[in-house]
Motif scaffolding. Structure first.
Motif, PDB file in Angstrom:
ATOM      1  N   GLU A   1       0.837  -1.199   0.000  1.00  0.00           N
ATOM      2  CA  GLU A   1       0.000   0.000   0.000  1.00  0.00           C
ATOM      3  C   GLU A   1       0.873   1.251   0.000  1.00  0.00           C
ATOM      4  O   GLU A   1       0.595   2.224  -0.707  1.00  0.00           O
ATOM      5  N   ALA A   2       1.942   1.238   0.799  1.00  0.00           N
ATOM      6  CA  ALA A   2       2.839   2.397   0.857  1.00  0.00           C
ATOM      7  C   ALA A   2       3.490   2.663  -0.490  1.00  0.00           C
ATOM      8  O   ALA A   2       3.595   3.820  -0.920  1.00  0.00           O
ATOM      9  N   LEU A   3       3.927   1.608  -1.173  1.00  0.00           N
ATOM     10  CA  LEU A   3       4.540   1.786  -2.486  1.00  0.00           C
ATOM     11  C   LEU A   3       3.526   2.341  -3.487  1.00  0.00           C
ATOM     12  O   LEU A   3       3.868   3.175  -4.336  1.00  0.00           O
ATOM     13  N   GLU A   4       2.280   1.889  -3.383  1.00  0.00           N
ATOM     14  CA  GLU A   4       1.239   2.388  -4.289  1.00  0.00           C
ATOM     15  C   GLU A   4       0.976   3.864  -4.013  1.00  0.00           C
ATOM     16  O   GLU A   4       0.836   4.662  -4.935  1.00  0.00           O
ATOM     17  N   TRP A   5       0.913   4.246  -2.753  1.00  0.00           N
ATOM     18  CA  TRP A   5       0.740   5.658  -2.405  1.00  0.00           C
ATOM     19  C   TRP A   5       1.869   6.499  -2.996  1.00  0.00           C
ATOM     20  O   TRP A   5       1.630   7.565  -3.569  1.00  0.00           O
ATOM     21  N   MET A   6       3.103   6.012  -2.818  1.00  0.00           N
ATOM     22  CA  MET A   6       4.260   6.789  -3.260  1.00  0.00           C
ATOM     23  C   MET A   6       4.199   7.061  -4.760  1.00  0.00           C
ATOM     24  O   MET A   6       4.460   8.182  -5.205  1.00  0.00           O
ATOM     25  N   GLU A   7       3.852   6.047  -5.541  1.00  0.00           N
ATOM     26  CA  GLU A   7       3.791   6.229  -6.992  1.00  0.00           C
ATOM     27  C   GLU A   7       2.600   7.087  -7.392  1.00  0.00           C
ATOM     28  O   GLU A   7       2.714   7.979  -8.230  1.00  0.00           O
ATOM     29  N   ARG A   8       1.447   6.829  -6.781  1.00  0.00           N
ATOM     30  CA  ARG A   8       0.238   7.566  -7.156  1.00  0.00           C
ATOM     31  C   ARG A   8       0.347   9.043  -6.796  1.00  0.00           C
ATOM     32  O   ARG A   8      -0.183   9.907  -7.505  1.00  0.00           O
ATOM     33  N   LEU A   9       1.036   9.347  -5.681  1.00  0.00           N
ATOM     34  CA  LEU A   9       1.116  10.725  -5.207  1.00  0.00           C
ATOM     35  C   LEU A   9       2.391  11.440  -5.647  1.00  0.00           C
ATOM     36  O   LEU A   9       2.593  12.602  -5.290  1.00  0.00           O
ATOM     37  N   ALA A  10       3.218  10.764  -6.421  1.00  0.00           N
ATOM     38  CA  ALA A  10       4.447  11.414  -6.894  1.00  0.00           C
ATOM     39  C   ALA A  10       4.170  12.726  -7.626  1.00  0.00           C
ATOM     40  O   ALA A  10       4.916  13.700  -7.436  1.00  0.00           O
TER      41      ALA A  10
END
Length: 284
Positions: A152-161
C-alpha cells in the motif's frame, strides 16, 4: 530522530522484526511544535531556531492545541495541486503566504501529551495517541498518511508522486523516540526520477572527463555527481571527441570543454536541490 538513507524500501520485517510503519516523505521544513497554553507556540527547527514568527498561521494553530502537547512534524506549503517547497522559502522571507498557497503542519510523531512525556513508548502507541490527539483538530494541522502495509505504501508513493511526495520514511513499529538518534530504527527512501538531459560541456581533461555540465529540458543546468567512473569517462570522451570545442574557463566549474554538437544523456535526479547522477549516453 533522524532517519538514515537507504537505497530500497525495507520489507515489513526489515527493521529488526516487529513490523514497520511506512509514512509519506514530504518536502518541507522539519520542526518540533510546542503548544504552551497562554505563552506563544514554538516551532523549533532542526537547527534550534524558532520558526513561529515566520509562519504565523501555523504558530496560531499550534497555540490552540492543549498546553503541553508536543509534535514532531513537517511544515509544508501547497500550491496548484503540489507541495511547493519554494513557497515556504518565499513565505519565510515575507512572513506571509500568497493567497494561492496553503500552509500545513503534517505531524508524524507525538513526543508529549499534557503532563506526560511519551517518547519511551513504542511507535505504535505514539501513533495511536497522535491520532487521538488530532482527531478533532482541523487543518492546517494533520497527521501524516501512514500504513503498515508495504504494498500500500509503495502504491501511495507512486500515485502521489505528481503532488511532490518525495518517498517514504520507514520506522520500526516498536521503536521509542531517541532525540538526535535513529540508527537503523528509522530509515528514509527517496524516490528517484529517470530523465533525459542535454550534455553541454565536459569538466576535467577532455580525454578523461570528470563530470558533465547538463541542461535539463526545463532549462535548469546541473553538474553531474558523483565523479564519472573510469568506464563512463572513456565512453563519454570517445562519443564527445568529434564535438569538442576549445576549452574555456568557468568561475564555477573550472575549465570546461563545450560541445559544438550537444549529446543526450540519461540521468537519475534525486533530492532537493536535485542531484544528477549520470547513467549513460543515449544513442538516439
Amino acid at each position: 530522530m533522524r532517519p538514515a538513507a537507504v537505497p530500497a524500501v525495507p520489507p515489513a520485517d526489515g527493521l529488526g522484526g516487529g513490523g514497520v510503519q511506512y509514512e509519506l516523505k514530504l518536502d518541507g521544513f522539519r520542526c518540533v511544535a510546542f503548544a504552551r497554553g497562554e505563552q506563544p507556540a514554538v516551532l523549533q527547527s532542526r537547527s534550534g531556531r524558532d520558526l513561529a514568527a515566520e509562519f504565523p498561521p501555523i504558530a496560531a494553530a499550534v497555540a490552540r492545541l492543549p498546553e503541553g502537547l508536543v509534535l514532531d512534524a513537517e511544515l509544508v506549503a501547497w500550491r496548484g495541486g503540489r507541495f511547493a517547497f519554494g513557497e515556504l522559502l518565499h513565505t519565510r522571507r515575507a512572513r506571509t503566504a500568497s493567497p494561492e498557497v496553503a500552509l500545513g503542519l503534517i505531524a508524524f510523531d507525538l513526543l508529549a501529551l499534557p503532563g506526560r512525556d511519551v517518547r519511551r513508548l513504542p511507535l505504535t502507541d505514539r501513533r495511536r495517541l497522535l491520532l487521538a490527539a488530532l482527531a478533532d483538530v482541523p487543518p492546517p494541522i494533520q497527521p501524516v498518511l501512514a500504513t503498515t502495509d508495504r504494498a500500500e505504501a509503495l502504491e501511495w508513493m507512486e500515485r502521489l508522486a505528481p503532488t511532490g511526495v518525495e518517498g517514504l520514511v520507514c520506522k520500526a513499529s516498536g521503536s521509542p523516540y531517541r532525540p538526535r538518534g535513529g540508527g537503523h530504527a528509522w530509515v528514509k527512501y527517496r524516490r528517484t526520477d529517470t530523465v533525459d538531459a542535454t550534455v553541454r560541456a565536459l569538466t576535467g581533461p577532455g580525454r578523461r572527463p570528470h563530470a558533465l555540465l547538463l541542461e535539463l529540458d526545463d532549462g535548469r543546468v546541473l553538474l553531474s555527481t558523483p565523479r564519472l567512473t573510469p568506464v563512463q569517462s572513456r565512453e563519454v570522451a570517445e562519443a564527445a571527441r568529434p564535438h569538442l570545442g576549445p576549452p574555456t574557463p568557468d568561475p564555477d566549474h573550472g575549465t570546461l570543454h563545450p560541445l559544438t554538437t550537444p549529446l543526450r544523456a540519461e540521468l537519475l535526479l534525486t533530492g532537493r536541490p536535485p542531484t544528477a547522477t549520470f547513467l549513460r549516453l543515449r544513442g538516439d
